[in-house]
Design a protein around this motif. Structure first.
Motif, short mmCIF file in Angstrom:
data_model
loop_
_atom_site.label_atom_id
_atom_site.label_comp_id
_atom_site.label_asym_id
_atom_site.label_seq_id
_atom_site.Cartn_x
_atom_site.Cartn_y
_atom_site.Cartn_z
N PRO A 178 0.80 -1.23 0.00
CA PRO A 178 0.00 0.00 0.00
C PRO A 178 0.83 1.28 0.00
O PRO A 178 0.32 2.36 -0.28
CB PRO A 178 -0.82 -0.11 1.30
N ARG A 179 2.13 1.19 0.31
CA ARG A 179 2.97 2.37 0.39
C ARG A 179 3.60 2.75 -0.95
O ARG A 179 4.21 3.80 -1.07
CB ARG A 179 4.09 2.15 1.42
N LEU A 180 3.48 1.87 -1.94
CA LEU A 180 4.11 2.14 -3.23
C LEU A 180 3.21 3.04 -4.06
O LEU A 180 2.60 2.63 -5.05
CB LEU A 180 4.40 0.82 -3.96
N ARG A 181 3.13 4.30 -3.65
CA ARG A 181 2.20 5.24 -4.27
C ARG A 181 2.86 6.19 -5.27
O ARG A 181 2.19 6.96 -5.92
CB ARG A 181 1.52 6.09 -3.17
N SER A 182 4.18 6.17 -5.33
CA SER A 182 4.86 7.12 -6.21
C SER A 182 6.13 6.49 -6.75
O SER A 182 6.62 5.48 -6.24
CB SER A 182 5.20 8.40 -5.43
N ALA A 183 6.70 7.12 -7.79
CA ALA A 183 7.92 6.60 -8.40
C ALA A 183 9.08 6.52 -7.41
O ALA A 183 9.81 5.51 -7.40
CB ALA A 183 8.30 7.48 -9.60
N PRO A 184 9.32 7.54 -6.56
CA PRO A 184 10.44 7.42 -5.61
C PRO A 184 10.33 6.23 -4.67
O PRO A 184 11.33 5.56 -4.40
CB PRO A 184 10.37 8.75 -4.84
N ALA A 213 17.34 -2.94 4.23
CA ALA A 213 16.95 -1.74 4.98
C ALA A 213 18.01 -0.66 4.85
O ALA A 213 17.69 0.53 4.69
CB ALA A 213 16.71 -2.10 6.44
N LEU A 214 19.28 -1.05 4.93
CA LEU A 214 20.37 -0.07 4.79
C LEU A 214 20.39 0.52 3.38
O LEU A 214 20.62 1.73 3.20
CB LEU A 214 21.70 -0.75 5.09
N ALA A 215 20.12 -0.32 2.39
CA ALA A 215 20.07 0.19 1.01
C ALA A 215 18.94 1.20 0.84
O ALA A 215 19.12 2.24 0.21
CB ALA A 215 19.89 -0.99 0.05
N GLY A 220 17.04 6.83 0.45
CA GLY A 220 16.27 7.92 1.04
C GLY A 220 17.11 9.13 1.35
O GLY A 220 16.70 10.28 1.12
N LEU A 221 18.32 8.91 1.87
CA LEU A 221 19.19 10.03 2.23
C LEU A 221 19.69 10.80 1.00
O LEU A 221 19.98 11.99 1.08
CB LEU A 221 20.39 9.52 3.04
N ARG A 226 12.52 10.26 -1.48
CA ARG A 226 11.68 11.16 -0.70
C ARG A 226 10.41 11.51 -1.44
O ARG A 226 10.41 11.74 -2.64
CB ARG A 226 12.44 12.45 -0.38
N THR A 227 9.34 11.56 -0.70
CA THR A 227 8.05 11.96 -1.26
C THR A 227 7.21 12.55 -0.15
O THR A 227 7.40 12.23 1.02
CB THR A 227 7.32 10.76 -1.89
N GLN A 228 6.28 13.42 -0.48
CA GLN A 228 5.44 14.04 0.51
C GLN A 228 4.34 13.10 0.93
O GLN A 228 3.66 12.52 0.07
CB GLN A 228 4.81 15.33 -0.05
N PRO A 229 4.11 12.90 2.24
CA PRO A 229 3.03 12.02 2.69
C PRO A 229 1.68 12.60 2.35
O PRO A 229 1.51 13.82 2.29
CB PRO A 229 3.23 11.96 4.22
N GLU A 230 0.73 11.74 2.09
CA GLU A 230 -0.61 12.19 1.78
C GLU A 230 -1.28 12.75 3.01
O GLU A 230 -0.96 12.38 4.14
CB GLU A 230 -1.44 11.01 1.26
#
Length: 241
Positions: A178-184, A213-215, A220-221, A226-230
């Motif tokens: 459910p979290r795969l909402r955007s290209a990033p 997880a480290l990857a 992300g860093l 990065r993407t803006q939360p809904e």
């Protein structure tokens, strides 16, 4: 704000809390069955749900230990998945304003659901009611469902007969899908999955999860993930506690 409006807000918070508690708690059946399938007994399974009480971390422990990984790897993996709850506490502590044993109790039930329901309410009182009622409802229903699931798992016999030996992996896919909402986020998930697949055959059980997880953290860093939360969505929100 009038007393009538305040009471209405509190009533709404309670109804939301109970509905979320029932819906989320029911998912504990899956955890109970998976834990028994991975070799945990009923008491150990129940202890995980009562004391650890954060769904993603519980599934991580069961998955790693069930695959033959070490306890240290299981703890490291579950800890990484549970860090978000500490971040939630930075916000909820300002709303709850609790001390002593109440602060410890609040920390234990600071999960995705209690944070989301609590912070969504319009007044301080209704936020506190939403937080506590949701946290305690999920705690109660999740543990009851875990007990039912572990009992069911024992009755099923060999888990491979029913495909439960692969259910933990399916559960993790269900958590992230459910979290795969955007290209990033898709890029981040793809990189993490690739790292896990490449390392799977050459490192001990549980290590591929940590490497993935480290990857994902590195991606992300760098800004690629990065993407803006809904609106109304907690970043990193998990459908389990």
């Amino acid at each position: 704000m009038s007393a009538a409006v305040e009471d209405a807000a509190v009533g709404t918070a309670r109804r939301q809390a109970l509905s979320v508690g029932v819906a989320t708690g029911a998912y504990g059946v899956s955890f109970g069955a998976l834990a028994v399938a991975a070799g945990f007994d009923v008491l150990q399974t129940q202890a995980l749900s009562l004391l650890l009480f954060t769904g993603g971390s519980q599934f991580a422990v069961v998955s790693v230990m069930g695959a033959g990984g070490s306890s240290a790897t299981a703890v490291a993996t579950s800890t990484m998945l549970g860090i978000r709850n500490g971040l939630y506490a930075l916000e909820t502590s300002r709303v709850l304003d609790v001390r002593g044993w109440r602060r410890l109790a609040a920390a234990h039930v600071t999960i995705d659901e209690s944070t989301a329901v609590g912070l969504a309410q319009p007044t301080t009182r209704s936020r506190r009611v939403g937080f506590w009622w949701t946290g305690l409802a999920v705690l109660a229903f999740w543990n009851l469902a875990t007990l039912a699931g572990s009992a069911l798992g024992n009755a099923l016999g060999d888990p491979r007969t029913w495909g439960l030996d692969a259910a933990a992996a399916a559960a993790f896919v269900g958590l992230i899908w459910p979290r795969l909402r955007s290209a990033p986020t898709v890029v981040t998930a793809a990189v993490a999955a690739l790292v896990a697949l490449v390392s799977y055959a050459s490192v001990p059980a549980g290590i591929p999860v940590l490497l993935a997880a480290l990857a994902a953290l590195v991606v992300g860093l760098t800004g690629a993930g990065r993407t803006q939360p809904e609106p109304g969505h907690l970043d990193g929100e998990d459908p389990t506690p």
